[in-house]
Scaffold this active site. Structure first.
Site, short mmCIF file in Angstrom:
data_model
loop_
_atom_site.label_atom_id
_atom_site.label_comp_id
_atom_site.label_asym_id
_atom_site.label_seq_id
_atom_site.Cartn_x
_atom_site.Cartn_y
_atom_site.Cartn_z
N LYS A 92 0.86 -1.20 0.00
CA LYS A 92 0.00 0.00 0.00
C LYS A 92 0.89 1.24 0.00
O LYS A 92 1.96 1.23 0.64
CB LYS A 92 -0.86 -0.06 1.27
CG LYS A 92 -1.85 1.07 1.47
CD LYS A 92 -2.66 0.82 2.76
CE LYS A 92 -3.69 1.90 3.02
NZ LYS A 92 -4.48 1.64 4.26
N SER A 169 -9.40 1.52 3.34
CA SER A 169 -8.59 2.43 2.55
C SER A 169 -7.51 1.72 1.72
O SER A 169 -6.94 2.36 0.84
CB SER A 169 -7.92 3.43 3.47
OG SER A 169 -7.00 2.78 4.33
N SER A 193 -9.38 -1.10 7.32
CA SER A 193 -8.80 -0.85 6.00
C SER A 193 -8.04 -2.01 5.38
O SER A 193 -7.68 -1.96 4.21
CB SER A 193 -7.88 0.39 6.06
OG SER A 193 -8.66 1.54 6.25
#
Lengths: 469, 65, 476
Positions: A92, A169, A193
């Site tokens: 990420k 997210s 997330s």
């Protein structure tokens, strides 16, 4: 020689998708697969589908191929580093990776290049895994609310239905694993997330025990709740990654290989989120109920238990804590460059900027009460099975659906309490969207939830389906 | 416990300026006004712990980790 | 700088025995706990009209406990060095069935339904609770004194026109005056060490997490440390050893074994590296000349004892620490007493009400910013401190002032160097290091590494043994 354990079935070979890490490791060990082939397969897959799903924000093909050739040579010379040697992964874009940009999905960090690896990226590289690049994220890991199409990166699309949200997210992490643009993804989870993208994309997402993994080199979103965690196609893969991330000093059990029985395990089952929150979709309830039958057939003893504090109350406390800490973290940017932020981040920071210390402390006091109460409940069982999100992946841009997906969940109680939790696919809707559930364990007892999830996975056929792109 | 009557835009502008949020555009301030009302409601909805010894979750500990 | 102190009688009265002396007599059955407790109750009766150290005296309960102790010891059930030793606690410690007021009009009728872990451990060791001691309201100390609380101001036994140090106002007084053999206070920014300094006794704020806070009315969760005030360092180590150790009732409690602080306490300090903090930044208060002279003399004593002194400097000025402690205290105190403030602020004294008002207006981001800065300061300070075996630092910059001078009172409390070690969590002992020209005690702090109270006591004990200050008691 593939007769390792009685239960070890060959992983399904899906055209165009890279194999799982565990399957690839067996092939690499047997000399039938090269890390270079594997990295090239992922790069081809990125080339083929990422223009549609936008899971990556940055692909480092050159260094990945160089690392793959290096791994190939090391393995050929008999210096294997273990099961992740030569396995492609991606992080990420809130993890630093030396020489690559870290932008956290934000205009505020455009042009920022990291000069060293985050601890966990370094841990993966030390285990021999190969970094393909960085994955899409909502701005600074902001996880609740909707998609406003106002970030400097394209919106990630759900590989099962590109009109739908991929979960956030860690938006790119779930999509990439499901679409096969990477084998392993590293995400981060404050109030869901890792687990929301896993649920939306039908992959395994693990939020380990709070404090197990080192966060150095990651963009902070909320000090007291941020937990990094892996996303993978199978439970075995998630377990392999957890071992690599936790380091040799941590006591993390070896990766489960398809346990045939759960006999002797006592599993609590939480069905009701309590007052103030809409319950799960009918399809999720059906899949959940069928899943419980599978666990029972595997020999587990099930006990219906109740959530000690309503999920709505947990969500409220988590929101106050999350927005306050985020506002403290990004305070200077809110002052100086609010117009460069996307709507969701600015909303959260303004909310946090206006929260009073007494309200933040009140929320942290609620959190302690929740954590203690949940711990008393969970301690009595080997694990707890419950829902994750209460809806399937929503349609992008359809605001009420989006907000309901990120807000109506059973995820925040365990963000507050710090217990390890895992989301896995437990079926599909009639229109082919993945369903899921959540398995929660005692603190630092990831082994139990991995074992249960692995047994369930082996007893069902959900891993045979891949999105068609 | 909390006055949840809506904030006025002037109150918001003053509050924002007081805490250094001087570069917000009018639309941002208007949004902040809406948020402020939500914050007031959310803050009022946080249950207050019954005993003074009910502590916040992260306590200070040494050595620092 | 030593003026002639008022000399105490040559043969120590019972109330002026150290714990160590008294327990030797008790163990040898040459002193009865009943006799001892009676002597203390008589001392309380004789001095309270001038000192106001106590809010509640538990005379009957103490006598009953003393008779029980006497019987137990006679029957061969001697529990150890605290058996039969009378003590008192700041009135923010709860005792089941006993009123806890926190010196507040808000709690005048509050009867506790739990007992503080520290008290449970002391009474299990045979110590006898005499009563509850005076304090600033809820342990609040802005430094100003408004005399608007429901109990009369405690007064300094060395000179009753002088301030006692706060917020554990009665604790230093009782130990110095001999109206308790030892006392427990609680310290958020200096509330054990300042009363100890003002009264010329030894007060320990141990490492954050060493002493359970369970059963004590909180003032600020992340800074509060409970601790003993005693006449000697050895007594202090004895009490701390008894109250220290993991307590699941306290979420901040450190889960580690407690060493025997008395082991090696007399081993001396030859060869030790002792850091000396002289400069606390440009905005630290100016130091009273006698206080400075006594600090310098103390350095010389430590050197004579064989320690190597090295000047060190902290990563931030005193004001940097004080600011952090202040902000955290506003936020947490407000959260703790919010309902009281919203419903009955009119019953609060001005100091507490002021602090609540500050907490009311404080934003979450500011509280979090203070906690973040605290973490950074704790780490950078530890890097400096942990390079030494122990550290000598100023405590108060002046001796206890008279009650009529608000500005000097504030300087005594708010200007002290004590809050540094609340922010960082390091153990710090305030120790008497002489007297000023008016016969008022001066003080310094001996600071250690995290969880290294043993070395702090060893240094303090070596200094104490090499100096005459423990021979002098206030005359009342």
């Amino acid at each position: 020689m593939s007769q390792t354990t009685a239960a070890a079935a060959p992983s399904p070979v899906v055209p165009d998708h890279p194999p799982t890490a565990a399957a690839a490791a067996r092939e690499i060990a047997a000399g039938r697969l090269s890390p270079v082939d594997l990295v090239e397969a992922c790069l081809r897959r990125i080339e083929a589908v990422d223009g549609t799903i936008h899971s990556f924000v940055y692909v480092d093909a050159e260094r990945a191929l160089a690392a793959a050739r290096h791994a190939e040579a090391e393995i050929a010379a008999g210096r294997s580093r273990g099961p992740l040697h030569g396995i492609p992964f991606a992080a990420k874009d809130n993890y630093d990776a030396a020489g690559l940009p870290t932008c956290g999905g934000s205009r505020l960090m455009a042009g920022t290049v990291a000069d060293r690896d985050a601890i966990l990226v370094a841990a993966m590289k030390n285990a021999g895994a190969i970094l393909l690049g960085k994955l899409s994220t909502w701005e600074y890991g902001t996880g609740n609310g909707g998609e406003y199409f106002d970030l400097p990166i394209p919106t990630t699309r759900n590989p099962w239905d590109t009109q739908r949200f991929a979960g956030g997210s860690s938006t790119g992490a779930g999509a990439a694993v499901a679409a096969g643009t990477t084998v392993i993804a590293l995400g981060s989870d404050t109030t869901g997330s890792v687990r929301l993208p896993a649920s939306a994309c039908g992959v395994v997402g693990l939020r380990p025990t709070h404090g197990l993994l080192d966060k150095a080199g990651m963009i902070a979103n909320c000090y007291s709740m941020d937990v990094p965690g892996p996303l993978a196609w199978t439970v075995e893969d998630a377990a392999l990654v957890l071992r690599a991330l936790a380091g040799p000093s941590a006591t993390v059990a070896p990766a489960p290989t398809r346990p045939a029985s759960l006999s002797g395990l006592r599993i609590g089952v939480i069905l009701d989120p309590g007052p103030g929150m809409a319950g799960p979709d009918a399809a999720l309830v059906t899949a959940f109920t069928e899943g419980l039958t599978v666990l029972e057939e595997l020999g587990a003893e099930l006990f219906e238990i109740s959530l000690p504090v309503p999920a709505a109350e947990c969500f409220l406390a988590a929101s106050v804590i999350g927005s306050s800490e985020s506002a403290a973290i990004h305070e200077a940017e809110l002052r100086e460059r609010p117009q460069d932020m996307g709507f969701a981040l600015r909303d959260k920071l303004m909310r946090g900027a206006m929260t009073r210390a007494s309200d933040y402390l009140a929320a942290q006091r609620v959190r302690r009460m929740v954590a203690d109460a949940l711990d008393r409940t969970i301690r009595t069982y080997d694990a707890v099975v419950t829902f994750g999100a209460f809806h399937v992946a929503p349609r992008l841009g359809v605001e009420p659906e989006m907000t309901a997906f990120t807000a109506d969940t059973m995820l925040t109680p365990f963000s507050l309490s710090g217990h390890p939790s895992l989301v896995q696919c437990n079926g599909f809707t009639g229109s082919g969207l993945p369903l899921h559930w959540q398995i929660v364990g005692r603190r630092f007892a990831e082994a139990n939830i991995l074992k249960i999830a692995a047994a369930y996975e082996a007893a069902t056929t959900w891993r045979l389906r891949r999105p068609t792109l | 416990m909390t006055d949840t009557t809506p904030w006025t835009i002037d109150e918001i502008a003053a509050y924002a300026a007081r805490y250094g949020l001087t570069r917000l555009e009018p639309a941002h301030l208007e949004r902040m006004r809406e948020i402020a009302d939500k914050v007031a409601l959310a803050s009022a909805a946080i249950p207050r712990m019954p005993r003074k010894s009910d502590e916040p979750a992260p306590v200070f500990r040494v050595p620092l980790t | 700088m030593k003026a002639m102190p008022k000399l105490a009688p040559a043969a120590p009265e019972l109330v002026h025995l150290t714990i160590t002396e008294a327990s030797r007599l008790i163990a040898a059955r040459r002193l009865s706990p009943v006799e001892l407790v009676e002597a203390f109750l008589a001392r309380i009766a004789a001095t309270e009209d001038r000192l106001h150290a106590y809010i509640t005296v538990l005379g009957d309960e103490a006598l009953a406990a003393a008779r029980q102790a006497e019987a137990d010891i006679a029957a061969g059930r001697y529990k150890g060095p605290l058996h039969g030793i009378p003590f008192a606690v700041k009135d923010n410690y709860h005792v089941v069935g006993v009123r806890t007021t926190g010196a507040s009009r808000l709690m005048l009728d509050y009867v506790a339904d739990e007992t503080a872990t520290a008290i449970e451990r002391l009474t299990a060791a045979g110590a006898i609770l005499l009563g509850k001691l005076n304090t600033w309201e809820y342990g609040t100390g802005t430094g100003e004194i408004h005399d608007d609380l429901p109990f009369p101001l405690a007064r300094n036994p060395w000179n009753t026109d002088r301030f006692t140090g706060g917020s554990s106002t009665g604790a230093g007084v009782a130990v110095a005056a001999g109206s308790a053999m030892f006392a427990l206070g609680s310290d958020t920014g200096g509330s054990v060490r300042l009363p100890a300094a003002a009264a010329g006794v030894q007060g320990m704020k141990a490492t954050y997490g060493v002493v359970s806070r369970a059963g004590i009315l909180p003032n600020c969760w992340s800074l509060d440390v409970a601790g003993p005030l005693t006449w000697t360092c050895e007594d202090n180590a004895l009490v701390l050893r008894t109250i220290a150790g993991h307590d699941p009732r306290d979420p901040g409690s450190a889960d580690r074994l407690v060493p025997d602080y008395l082991q090696g306490i007399g081993a001396g300090i030859a060869g030790m590296v002792i850091g000396v903090i002289r400069d606390l930044g440009p905005d630290a208060p100016s130091m009273q000349p006698d206080t400075r002279a006594n600090l310098e003399a103390m350095e010389a004593v430590l050197e004579d004892l064989g320690a190597r002194l090295v000047e060190i400097s902290l990563p931030a000025p005193l004001s940097g620490y004080r600011q952090i402690v202040g902000a955290i205290n506003w936020g947490e105190s407000y959260s703790i007493h919010e309902r009281d403030f919203l419903e009955r602020a009119d019953l609060m004294g001005k100091a507490l009400r002021d602090k609540m008002t500050a907490g009311f207006t404080m934003r979450a981001v500011d509280y979090i910013a203070a906690q973040r800065r605290r973490r950074e300061l704790a780490q950078s300070t530890d890097a400096v401190l942990s390079a030494c075996d122990a550290v000598l630092a100023p405590c108060t910059f002046l001796t206890a002032p008279t009650f009529d001078d608000q500005e000097t009172l504030t300087k005594f409390t708010f200007g002290a160097a004590t809050s540094i070690f609340n922010a960082t969590g390091h153990p710090a002992l305030s120790i008497c290091n002489g007297f000023d020209a008016d016969g008022m005690p001066t003080s310094a702090q001996i600071v250690g590494r995290w969880f290294d109270e043993a070395t702090v006591y060893r240094v303090a004990r070596a200094y104490e043994a090499a100096t005459p200050w423990r021979a002098e008691r206030p005359v009342l």
